[in-house]
Design an enzyme around this catalytic site. Sequence first.
Site, mmCIF file in Angstrom:
data_model
loop_
_atom_site.group_PDB
_atom_site.id
_atom_site.type_symbol
_atom_site.label_atom_id
_atom_site.label_comp_id
_atom_site.label_asym_id
_atom_site.label_seq_id
_atom_site.Cartn_x
_atom_site.Cartn_y
_atom_site.Cartn_z
ATOM 1 N N LYS A 1 0.825 -1.214 0.000
ATOM 2 C CA LYS A 1 0.000 0.000 0.000
ATOM 3 C C LYS A 1 0.855 1.259 0.000
ATOM 4 C CE LYS A 1 -4.337 -1.732 1.039
ATOM 5 N NZ LYS A 1 -5.648 -1.575 1.640
ATOM 6 N N LYS B 1 -7.510 -11.496 -8.552
ATOM 7 C CA LYS B 1 -8.674 -11.579 -7.663
ATOM 8 C C LYS B 1 -9.737 -10.574 -8.074
ATOM 9 C CE LYS B 1 -8.570 -11.371 -3.070
ATOM 10 N NZ LYS B 1 -8.051 -11.236 -1.686
ATOM 11 N N LYS C 1 -12.589 -4.249 -6.322
ATOM 12 C CA LYS C 1 -13.556 -3.187 -6.566
ATOM 13 C C LYS C 1 -12.994 -1.975 -7.297
ATOM 14 C CE LYS C 1 -13.400 -3.140 -1.538
ATOM 15 N NZ LYS C 1 -14.161 -3.408 -0.337
#
Length: 330
Positions: free
Chosen positions: A111, A197, A200
């Site tokens: 991140k 995966k 969103k």
Amino acid sequence: MSRVFSGIKPTGAIHLGNFLGAVQNWVAMQDDYDAVYCVVDLHALTVPQDPAELRAGSLRLAQVLLAAGINPDRSTLFVQSHVHEHPELAWMLECTASFGELRRMTQFKDKSDQAGDGGSGFISAGLFTYPALMAADILLYDTDAVPVGDDQRQHLELTRDVAERFNSRYGDTFVIPDAIIPPAGARIMDLQHPENKMSKSDDTDSGTILLLDDLKKIEKKIKRAVTDNDSEVRFDIAEKPGVSNLLSILGAVTDQDPTALADEFDQYGPLKTATAEAVIERLRPIQERFFELEADPAETQRLLKHGADRAQEKAAEVLARAKQHIGLLP
Ligand code: TRP
């Protein structure tokens, strides 16, 4: 009954991957465990966010969980920021975890790299200490087991290490939690890029089924899912990722084994049709219930208050124990 705890962040819309990989399992576990489920809004603050969206997103996520079958009479469902014991214990755990330990967390590395290249460039201190807050979430409830996906296993290991260190420094305080790893078929991939995966982010919109997508749109997305150039229906994630993903979805929705399901189809068309129908039948009642809840936000808020009161009763007890053992003045 042993206790499970799990948390989910109120960021972005919930999709079929979250539902089949986590939420559906949460619902099932209510029968066998004393379950505590948390909308982790404080964790959402670790990256830049919009206040109005966060508030709406937290309420909406709670409504999705209720609509999906989390039963607030049986399980404890609450919002993290409603129970102030979470950030309080997190501080003590930040002082029990080491800098080096937190720096090794791969989620932090990923991140903070994302924020660096092309992102906002801002890396909050909270992003770094995120795992200590997650450990507090878990340890405050004397949790026996935590259902987590692969991406959270390292955080759970850290939780165990920090709890053990606290116990050995200050005396027996925390229950050491185990991980519950979801079944392999529960890993749902992107319909257009089945090597990734389902997620969103908006650039994969056609590959992601949102739980609240229009049902017609869901049918279209499944019918346009990528498969491959031959036509054999076989569950083989390495060689046939697209077809295997459809089998995983159909299996997860209907509670069947994807390998066994493959024998029922000899063409891709019927597999897609069956998968679309099964997903739609599964989601239709959830969407209906969601729209009812959405029309009455005061009712959801009442349920969340009830959940927070129940959660706090337990959390206060464990926090008091930790404060006492670590040497804070009563
Ligand atoms: N970090 C988890 C995730 O990103 C969310 C989470 C927060 C969580 N606290 C938790 C999961 C406690 C399990 C237990 O998915």
